[in-house]
Scaffold this motif. Structure first.
Motif, PDB file in Angstrom:
ATOM      1  N   THR A   1     -29.892 -49.594   2.689  1.00 35.31           N
ATOM      2  CA  THR A   1     -31.020 -49.019   1.954  1.00 35.31           C
ATOM      3  C   THR A   1     -32.269 -49.060   2.833  1.00 35.31           C
ATOM      4  O   THR A   1     -32.606 -50.099   3.403  1.00 35.31           O
ATOM      5  CB  THR A   1     -31.289 -49.794   0.654  1.00 35.31           C
ATOM      6  N   LEU A   2     -32.930 -47.931   2.943  1.00 36.21           N
ATOM      7  CA  LEU A   2     -34.197 -47.814   3.672  1.00 36.21           C
ATOM      8  C   LEU A   2     -35.312 -47.568   2.658  1.00 36.21           C
ATOM      9  O   LEU A   2     -35.210 -46.657   1.821  1.00 36.21           O
ATOM     10  CB  LEU A   2     -34.144 -46.667   4.677  1.00 36.21           C
TER      11      LEU A   2
ATOM     12  N   THR B   1     -19.448 -42.196  10.637  1.00 41.59           N
ATOM     13  CA  THR B   1     -20.401 -41.281  10.018  1.00 41.59           C
ATOM     14  C   THR B   1     -21.501 -42.081   9.326  1.00 41.59           C
ATOM     15  O   THR B   1     -21.247 -43.159   8.780  1.00 41.59           O
ATOM     16  CB  THR B   1     -19.736 -40.351   8.983  1.00 41.59           C
ATOM     17  N   PHE B   2     -22.701 -41.545   9.362  1.00 42.20           N
ATOM     18  CA  PHE B   2     -23.840 -42.123   8.643  1.00 42.20           C
ATOM     19  C   PHE B   2     -24.228 -41.118   7.575  1.00 42.20           C
ATOM     20  O   PHE B   2     -24.619 -39.993   7.883  1.00 42.20           O
ATOM     21  CB  PHE B   2     -25.010 -42.390   9.591  1.00 42.20           C
ATOM     22  N   GLU B   3     -24.096 -41.509   6.312  1.00 40.37           N
ATOM     23  CA  GLU B   3     -24.339 -40.586   5.207  1.00 40.37           C
ATOM     24  C   GLU B   3     -25.523 -41.051   4.365  1.00 40.37           C
ATOM     25  O   GLU B   3     -25.653 -42.239   4.062  1.00 40.37           O
ATOM     26  CB  GLU B   3     -23.097 -40.490   4.304  1.00 40.37           C
ATOM     27  N   VAL B   4     -26.367 -40.102   3.989  1.00 37.26           N
ATOM     28  CA  VAL B   4     -27.443 -40.366   3.032  1.00 37.26           C
ATOM     29  C   VAL B   4     -26.884 -40.031   1.646  1.00 37.26           C
ATOM     30  O   VAL B   4     -26.608 -38.869   1.339  1.00 37.26           O
ATOM     31  CB  VAL B   4     -28.686 -39.520   3.341  1.00 37.26           C
ATOM     32  N   LEU B   5     -26.709 -41.055   0.814  1.00 38.50           N
ATOM     33  CA  LEU B   5     -26.084 -40.859  -0.490  1.00 38.50           C
ATOM     34  C   LEU B   5     -27.088 -40.436  -1.554  1.00 38.50           C
ATOM     35  O   LEU B   5     -26.751 -39.681  -2.461  1.00 38.50           O
ATOM     36  CB  LEU B   5     -25.392 -42.155  -0.931  1.00 38.50           C
ATOM     37  N   SER B   6     -28.298 -40.947  -1.464  1.00 38.28           N
ATOM     38  CA  SER B   6     -29.359 -40.522  -2.385  1.00 38.28           C
ATOM     39  C   SER B   6     -30.702 -40.747  -1.716  1.00 38.28           C
ATOM     40  O   SER B   6     -30.857 -41.649  -0.897  1.00 38.28           O
ATOM     41  CB  SER B   6     -29.287 -41.276  -3.717  1.00 38.28           C
ATOM     42  N   LEU B   7     -31.669 -39.900  -2.106  1.00 41.91           N
ATOM     43  CA  LEU B   7     -32.970 -39.900  -1.448  1.00 41.91           C
ATOM     44  C   LEU B   7     -34.015 -39.613  -2.519  1.00 41.91           C
ATOM     45  O   LEU B   7     -33.893 -38.628  -3.252  1.00 41.91           O
ATOM     46  CB  LEU B   7     -32.985 -38.818  -0.370  1.00 41.91           C
ATOM     47  N   GLY B   8     -35.024 -40.488  -2.650  1.00 39.40           N
ATOM     48  CA  GLY B   8     -35.945 -40.295  -3.745  1.00 39.40           C
ATOM     49  C   GLY B   8     -37.379 -40.662  -3.423  1.00 39.40           C
ATOM     50  O   GLY B   8     -37.653 -41.607  -2.683  1.00 39.40           O
ATOM     51  N   ALA B   9     -38.297 -39.893  -4.014  1.00 37.39           N
ATOM     52  CA  ALA B   9     -39.734 -40.178  -3.986  1.00 37.39           C
ATOM     53  C   ALA B   9     -40.363 -39.361  -5.101  1.00 37.39           C
ATOM     54  O   ALA B   9     -39.931 -38.236  -5.380  1.00 37.39           O
ATOM     55  CB  ALA B   9     -40.344 -39.816  -2.645  1.00 37.39           C
ATOM     56  N   GLY B  10     -41.369 -39.915  -5.762  1.00 40.91           N
ATOM     57  CA  GLY B  10     -41.978 -39.194  -6.863  1.00 40.91           C
ATOM     58  C   GLY B  10     -40.985 -38.956  -7.983  1.00 40.91           C
ATOM     59  O   GLY B  10     -40.048 -39.726  -8.192  1.00 40.91           O
ATOM     60  N   ASN B  11     -41.170 -37.855  -8.702  1.00 43.93           N
ATOM     61  CA  ASN B  11     -40.266 -37.468  -9.790  1.00 43.93           C
ATOM     62  C   ASN B  11     -39.627 -36.136  -9.432  1.00 43.93           C
ATOM     63  O   ASN B  11     -40.254 -35.085  -9.604  1.00 43.93           O
ATOM     64  CB  ASN B  11     -41.025 -37.358 -11.112  1.00 43.93           C
TER      65      ASN B  11
ATOM     66  N   ALA C   1     -40.900 -44.441  -1.230  1.00 45.90           N
ATOM     67  CA  ALA C   1     -39.719 -43.597  -1.078  1.00 45.90           C
ATOM     68  C   ALA C   1     -38.542 -44.488  -0.717  1.00 45.90           C
ATOM     69  O   ALA C   1     -38.705 -45.561  -0.121  1.00 45.90           O
ATOM     70  CB  ALA C   1     -39.931 -42.535  -0.002  1.00 45.90           C
ATOM     71  N   VAL C   2     -37.345 -44.049  -1.082  1.00 47.21           N
ATOM     72  CA  VAL C   2     -36.154 -44.856  -0.818  1.00 47.21           C
ATOM     73  C   VAL C   2     -34.981 -43.954  -0.476  1.00 47.21           C
ATOM     74  O   VAL C   2     -34.861 -42.841  -1.003  1.00 47.21           O
ATOM     75  CB  VAL C   2     -35.809 -45.746  -2.042  1.00 47.21           C
ATOM     76  N   ALA C   3     -34.124 -44.405   0.418  1.00 46.69           N
ATOM     77  CA  ALA C   3     -32.874 -43.718   0.754  1.00 46.69           C
ATOM     78  C   ALA C   3     -31.741 -44.734   0.727  1.00 46.69           C
ATOM     79  O   ALA C   3     -31.829 -45.773   1.385  1.00 46.69           O
ATOM     80  CB  ALA C   3     -32.965 -43.068   2.131  1.00 46.69           C
ATOM     81  N   HIS C   4     -30.717 -44.447  -0.053  1.00 46.47           N
ATOM     82  CA  HIS C   4     -29.513 -45.263  -0.076  1.00 46.47           C
ATOM     83  C   HIS C   4     -28.484 -44.579   0.817  1.00 46.47           C
ATOM     84  O   HIS C   4     -28.125 -43.418   0.583  1.00 46.47           O
ATOM     85  CB  HIS C   4     -28.994 -45.422  -1.496  1.00 46.47           C
ATOM     86  N   CYS C   5     -28.046 -45.292   1.824  1.00 42.79           N
ATOM     87  CA  CYS C   5     -27.203 -44.710   2.868  1.00 42.79           C
ATOM     88  C   CYS C   5     -25.907 -45.513   3.013  1.00 42.79           C
ATOM     89  O   CYS C   5     -25.747 -46.587   2.428  1.00 42.79           O
ATOM     90  CB  CYS C   5     -27.946 -44.683   4.203  1.00 42.79           C
ATOM     91  N   GLN C   6     -25.023 -44.979   3.825  1.00 39.83           N
ATOM     92  CA  GLN C   6     -23.750 -45.653   4.057  1.00 39.83           C
ATOM     93  C   GLN C   6     -23.270 -45.339   5.467  1.00 39.83           C
ATOM     94  O   GLN C   6     -23.318 -44.193   5.912  1.00 39.83           O
ATOM     95  CB  GLN C   6     -22.721 -45.161   3.044  1.00 39.83           C
ATOM     96  N   LEU C   7     -22.823 -46.371   6.142  1.00 39.43           N
ATOM     97  CA  LEU C   7     -22.155 -46.199   7.426  1.00 39.43           C
ATOM     98  C   LEU C   7     -20.667 -46.407   7.217  1.00 39.43           C
ATOM     99  O   LEU C   7     -20.236 -47.461   6.750  1.00 39.43           O
ATOM    100  CB  LEU C   7     -22.675 -47.218   8.445  1.00 39.43           C
TER     101      LEU C   7
END
Length: 460
Positions: free
Chosen positions: A211-212, A303-313, A325-331
């Motif tokens: 998570t970033l 592979t590096f995948e961005v599973l979800s990406l969010g900021a604001g509504n 802002a947040v990004a949930h990722c997976q390697l």
């Protein structure tokens, strides 16, 4: 009795409707491991479904509490026929992902097996209740055909937490190393490469959740009054991600790349198709690591995948600069990738590229495993499957996804051979999950032949 008789018994079991009844009964138990209220149904599944099934095999069964507090139990069973015989450990999982009943098509329900032509719909039908039902039934029919003998020693392990990361599994294997000692793991999970092509896979890619986060200030601020003056966390996060993986899906951090694909793995993947089914998505050309085939990118690379990406509504945006802002990722990674210091690697990388404000959190990591495709047990298993079906199976050095194979390969030191009984379009982990009936019938034949051959000491 003969090998053919064992296979015919397995076919009769399917054709009589008994297999359908067994899977229906098991699907009806709501065994969602992610729901604390399911601890009782999970134990009930082991007590009422698996204990009788393994006792019919002449095995002694016990239910073992999970070493990880708050998680469901394990079933451990053993049938010992004699010293000097091969010993096989077989595994499955009783739990399922969230049912999501509101998302299933009209006329379907996750806790009721619904038959529509060749498709049997229900949560767990493919993952994993249908699959371990195949294997336990095949063992029973080999036992019957051999007049009460298997010809090998059997150990069974069924867990109830695979869908939440198998908490306690590796600790259990360490605690019960002698009880679970074997020559070989034969188990079933995941999909074949294609519905019509029997498949063996020998391990899995590892997986690490990452998570970033960018938390710059409280609240949001008017984009007209403050635009150009306040650092935008969504823009910062997008820039940080672009230094990790580019717009073509290529990993840009050298420490996140695997070593070169071994020749044995390349050979095994040379004839493996990816996709192409009627319900499969089209593979994007030019995506991922260049110079690799689709099978090599999926099975032999990271592979590096961005599973979800969010900021604001996202559903109701307003003219304001968000504060976070947040990004949930997976390697997803293969054997040979060093992930011991994954958090530090990403921290150093982001600092070097001017993103010290991006926080890095590394979640649970599951190790990558891979049995050598040239291992004698692999050749033996492939030969058995070919003997039953008339064609060589596809052999994947590891699955593209992640399963808890490290508990068996690393903790128990086993050669691991997985024989999947579902297919890529089975909607595993999604609404409308289903088992494909002709594939299940063939799987019963394959497993009956495999367990028969294991009991043929000379052949094994």
């Amino acid at each position: 009795m003969t090998r053919s008789a064992a296979i015919q018994h397995a076919c009769d079991y399917f054709d009589s409707g008994t297999f359908l009844a067994d899977v229906s009964r098991r699907v009806a138990l709501p065994t969602e491991s992610g729901d604390p209220a399911s601890l009782r149904p999970l134990r009930t599944y082991l007590e009422e479904e698996i204990v009788p099934a393994v006792e019919r095999l002449g095995a002694t069964a016990r239910i073992v509490d999970n070493p990880a507090p708050g998680h469901g139990p394990f079933l451990v069973a053993e049938r010992h026929e004699g010293e000097g015989l091969p010993t096989v450990l077989t595994y499955g999982h009783a739990d399922v992902v969230p049912a999501e009943p509101d998302r299933w098509r009209t006329g379907l329900h996750p806790w009721r097996l619904v038959v529509e032509g060749e498709r049997w719909y229900g949560r767990g039908a493919a993952d994993n209740k249908g699959q371990h039902t195949v294997n336990l039934a095949a063992l029973e029919h080999v036992l019957r055909a051999r007049g009460g003998h298997l010809g090998f020693n059997l150990k069974v392990l069924i867990e109830t937490g695979e869908e939440v990361g198998s908490p306690g599994l590796r600790a259990l294997c360490a605690d019960l190393r002698d009880d679970l000692a074997a020559d070989l793991l034969i188990a079933s999970d995941g999909p074949r490469v294609h519905a019509e092509r029997p498949t063996l896979f020998l391990g899995s890619r590892g997986g690490a959740g990452i998570t970033l986060r960018v938390n710059l200030r409280e609240g949001a601020h008017h984009s007209g009054n403050w635009g150009g003056l306040l650092r935008n966390p969504a823009t910062v996060l997008a820039g940080a991600l672009a230094t990790i993986v580019d717009g073509r899906g290529r990993i840009l951090v050298p420490a996140l790349l695997p070593p070169a694909i071994p020749d044995a793995v390349r050979r095994a993947l040379a004839d493996i198709p990816v996709g192409g089914g009627a319900e499969d998505p089209a593979i994007d050309e030019g995506w991922g690591e260049p110079g690799l085939t689709p099978a090599e990118r999926l099975v032999g690379w990271n592979t590096f995948e961005v599973l979800s990406l969010g900021a604001g509504n996202p559903d109701a945006p307003v003219g304001a600069i968000p504060g976070a802002a947040v990004a949930h990722c997976q390697l997803r990674f293969v054997v040979g990738t060093d992930v011991a210091d994954l958090g530090k690697v990403l921290r150093d990388h982001l600092d070097q590229h001017g993103y010290p404000m991006v926080d890095v959190e590394v979640g649970r990591t599951m190790a990558a495993t891979r049995t050598d495709p040239d291992h004698p047990w692999v050749r033996w298993a492939a030969g058995s499957v070919e003997r039953t079906t008339g064609a060589p199976p596809a052999i994947l050095p590891n699955l593209g996804g992640t399963i808890p194979n490290d508990a068996f390969a690393d903790e128990l030191g086993l050669c691991t051979v997985w024989v999947p009984h579902s297919y890529p379009a089975c909607a595993q982990h999604a609404p409308d999950e289903h088992l494909l009936a002709p594939l299940a019938r063939e799987a019963l034949q394959i497993m009956a032949g495999l367990f028969w051959d294991l009991g043929d000491t000379d052949r094994a």
